[in-house]
Write a protein that holds these residues in place. Structure first.
Motif, PDB file in Angstrom:
ATOM      1  N   LEU A 244       0.813  -1.218   0.000  1.00  0.00           N
ATOM      2  CA  LEU A 244       0.000   0.000   0.000  1.00  0.00           C
ATOM      3  C   LEU A 244       0.846   1.267   0.000  1.00  0.00           C
ATOM      4  CD1 LEU A 244      -2.911  -1.015   2.408  1.00  0.00           C
ATOM      5  CD2 LEU A 244      -2.794  -1.142  -0.092  1.00  0.00           C
ATOM      6  N   MET A 245       1.883   1.330   0.841  1.00  0.00           N
ATOM      7  CA  MET A 245       2.719   2.522   0.862  1.00  0.00           C
ATOM      8  C   MET A 245       3.483   2.701  -0.456  1.00  0.00           C
ATOM      9  SD  MET A 245       5.383   3.881   3.776  1.00  0.00           S
ATOM     10  CE  MET A 245       6.810   2.924   3.243  1.00  0.00           C
ATOM     11  N   PRO A 246       4.098   1.658  -1.030  1.00  0.00           N
ATOM     12  CA  PRO A 246       4.733   1.837  -2.344  1.00  0.00           C
ATOM     13  C   PRO A 246       3.751   2.262  -3.430  1.00  0.00           C
ATOM     14  CG  PRO A 246       5.517  -0.162  -1.292  1.00  0.00           C
ATOM     15  CD  PRO A 246       4.395   0.339  -0.448  1.00  0.00           C
ATOM     16  N   LEU A 247       2.511   1.775  -3.350  1.00  0.00           N
ATOM     17  CA  LEU A 247       1.499   2.201  -4.305  1.00  0.00           C
ATOM     18  C   LEU A 247       1.263   3.706  -4.182  1.00  0.00           C
ATOM     19  CD1 LEU A 247      -0.652   1.624  -6.438  1.00  0.00           C
ATOM     20  CD2 LEU A 247      -2.239   1.062  -4.571  1.00  0.00           C
ATOM     21  N   GLY A 248       1.215   4.196  -2.944  1.00  0.00           N
ATOM     22  CA  GLY A 248       1.064   5.632  -2.722  1.00  0.00           C
ATOM     23  C   GLY A 248       2.242   6.415  -3.276  1.00  0.00           C
ATOM     24  N   VAL A 249       3.454   5.874  -3.121  1.00  0.00           N
ATOM     25  CA  VAL A 249       4.649   6.544  -3.661  1.00  0.00           C
ATOM     26  C   VAL A 249       4.592   6.569  -5.186  1.00  0.00           C
ATOM     27  CG1 VAL A 249       7.155   6.384  -3.889  1.00  0.00           C
ATOM     28  CG2 VAL A 249       6.086   6.021  -1.653  1.00  0.00           C
ATOM     29  N   TRP A 250       4.159   5.476  -5.808  1.00  0.00           N
ATOM     30  CA  TRP A 250       4.059   5.441  -7.266  1.00  0.00           C
ATOM     31  C   TRP A 250       3.056   6.478  -7.766  1.00  0.00           C
ATOM     32  CZ3 TRP A 250      -0.118   4.019 -10.484  1.00  0.00           C
ATOM     33  CH2 TRP A 250       0.200   3.964 -11.847  1.00  0.00           C
ATOM     34  N   LEU A 251       1.903   6.561  -7.124  1.00  0.00           N
ATOM     35  CA  LEU A 251       0.897   7.552  -7.522  1.00  0.00           C
ATOM     36  C   LEU A 251       1.431   8.972  -7.336  1.00  0.00           C
ATOM     37  CD1 LEU A 251      -2.284   5.903  -5.931  1.00  0.00           C
ATOM     38  CD2 LEU A 251      -1.752   6.092  -8.381  1.00  0.00           C
ATOM     39  N   SER A 252       2.113   9.199  -6.222  1.00  0.00           N
ATOM     40  CA  SER A 252       2.670  10.523  -5.936  1.00  0.00           C
ATOM     41  C   SER A 252       3.736  10.902  -6.960  1.00  0.00           C
ATOM     42  CB  SER A 252       3.265  10.537  -4.522  1.00  0.00           C
ATOM     43  OG  SER A 252       3.958  11.735  -4.266  1.00  0.00           O
ATOM     44  N   ALA A 253       4.648   9.966  -7.230  1.00  0.00           N
ATOM     45  CA  ALA A 253       5.747  10.249  -8.159  1.00  0.00           C
ATOM     46  C   ALA A 253       5.249  10.416  -9.590  1.00  0.00           C
ATOM     47  CB  ALA A 253       6.780   9.124  -8.093  1.00  0.00           C
ATOM     48  N   THR A 254       4.238   9.638  -9.972  1.00  0.00           N
ATOM     49  CA  THR A 254       3.768   9.642 -11.353  1.00  0.00           C
ATOM     50  C   THR A 254       2.848  10.813 -11.662  1.00  0.00           C
ATOM     51  OG1 THR A 254       3.911   7.221 -11.425  1.00  0.00           O
ATOM     52  CG2 THR A 254       2.578   8.290 -13.119  1.00  0.00           C
ATOM     53  N   TYR A 255       1.884  11.065 -10.788  1.00  0.00           N
ATOM     54  CA  TYR A 255       0.827  12.024 -11.105  1.00  0.00           C
ATOM     55  C   TYR A 255       0.963  13.363 -10.385  1.00  0.00           C
ATOM     56  CZ  TYR A 255      -1.366   7.941 -13.174  1.00  0.00           C
ATOM     57  OH  TYR A 255      -1.611   6.837 -13.952  1.00  0.00           O
TER      58      TYR A 255
END
Length: 297
Positions: free
Chosen positions: A225-236
């Motif tokens: 869940l936390m890496p998913l949040g980082v991916w969304l933050s970094a990407t969008y």
């Protein structure tokens, strides 16, 4: 596993493990952290967008875990145990797992960015968790005395002092004398190994009965869940390129760092739970990080 077998076989007694823990926590690991922080090329690659993409989800995860424990845990409301619990959900093993995976998957060019994130990782997470732990300690009725007491408790924490001291020394630009740097590296080299042996051996004396659901939930938060949040933050949100996005996600998807366990020992809160989460996330990350790498690259 080695530490657990040492304790189970009787090769290390409980008092010997406590002595090794004290040596590791107060001397060996601080030397490793100080020389790492003092010599990394932090200033050369300072990138606020990378820091934002990484730390916005990480701090959010920490805050949500802290609030969950404080308000919904069966334990009495206390900020210290809640902070230790939160650190188990959000603190990543950047040095032992994140750095080698970054080297293998992304190459040496991004390694300075790892040290940039590392420079703030321990300072923010260990610093705030230590501060929360000091809130529950008595220091008299004078507010100024109470504040000074809390600050002193943080300053004398060997792990936090070594990170903060190394970072400050790094900013001076003086550099470490070669002999001093070599001595500190020699002293600190077994730091992670000793910490993992202490962790593994301590598991033999802890009971995790009734904590399985919590361990699995924390592992899911940490590795998925936390890496998913980082991916969304970094990407969008911060719109990082593919390489920097992969870097931020890999570091956040690393297992719970052993320093979380050392903080738990220092505060005498959630030692068994934190030790178990470190072990479980370290095993599971062999599969989850592979999945993240397939998704990212």
């Amino acid at each position: 596993m080695v530490g657990y077998l040492c304790a189970r076989s009787g090769f290390l007694s409980r008092s010997q493990i406590e002595g090794l823990s004290k040596l590791t926590f107060n001397l060996i690991l601080p030397a490793f952290l100080f020389v790492t922080m003092a010599t990394n090329p932090m200033a050369e690659v300072f990138n606020p967008k990378v820091l934002g993409a990484f730390y916005l989800p990480v701090i959010s995860t920490y805050a949500l875990a802290l609030l969950y424990h404080y308000f919904f845990s069966q334990q009495p409301k206390a900020i210290g145990p809640a902070a230790v619990f939160a650190m188990g959900n959000a603190y990543s093993n950047v040095v032992l797992l994140g750095l080698p995976v970054t080297l293998a998957a992304l190459g040496e060019a991004l390694v300075p960015h790892v040290f940039m994130i590392l420079s703030f990782h321990g300072l923010i997470m260990i610093g705030f968790t230590s501060f929360c732990g000091s809130l529950g300690q008595s220091s008299g009725g004078n507010p100024l005395t109470a504040l000074l007491h809390k600050l002193w408790q943080m300053i004398k924490n060997p792990i936090l002092a070594s990170i903060f001291g190394g970072m400050l020394y790094n900013l001076t630009g003086l550099g470490l004398a070669p002999d001093i740097a070599a001595a500190l590296k020699m002293l600190g080299k077994p730091g992670i190994t000793c910490a993992l042996i202490v962790l593994g051996s301590s598991l033999y004396f802890y009971s995790v009965k009734g904590k399985i659901n919590a361990i699995l939930a924390m592992s899911t938060v940490k590795l998925i869940l936390m890496p998913l949040g980082v991916w969304l933050s970094a990407t969008y949100l911060f719109e990082l390129d593919q390489q920097l996005t992969a870097l931020a996600v890999i570091l956040s998807a690393s297992p719970t760092g052993v320093n979380a366990y050392m903080v738990a020992i220092g505060q005498k809160q959630h030692e068994a739970l934190t030790a178990s989460v470190v072990v479980v996330t370290t095993v599971l990350c062999l599969f989850t990080i592979s999945g993240w790498l397939m998704f990212l690259l």
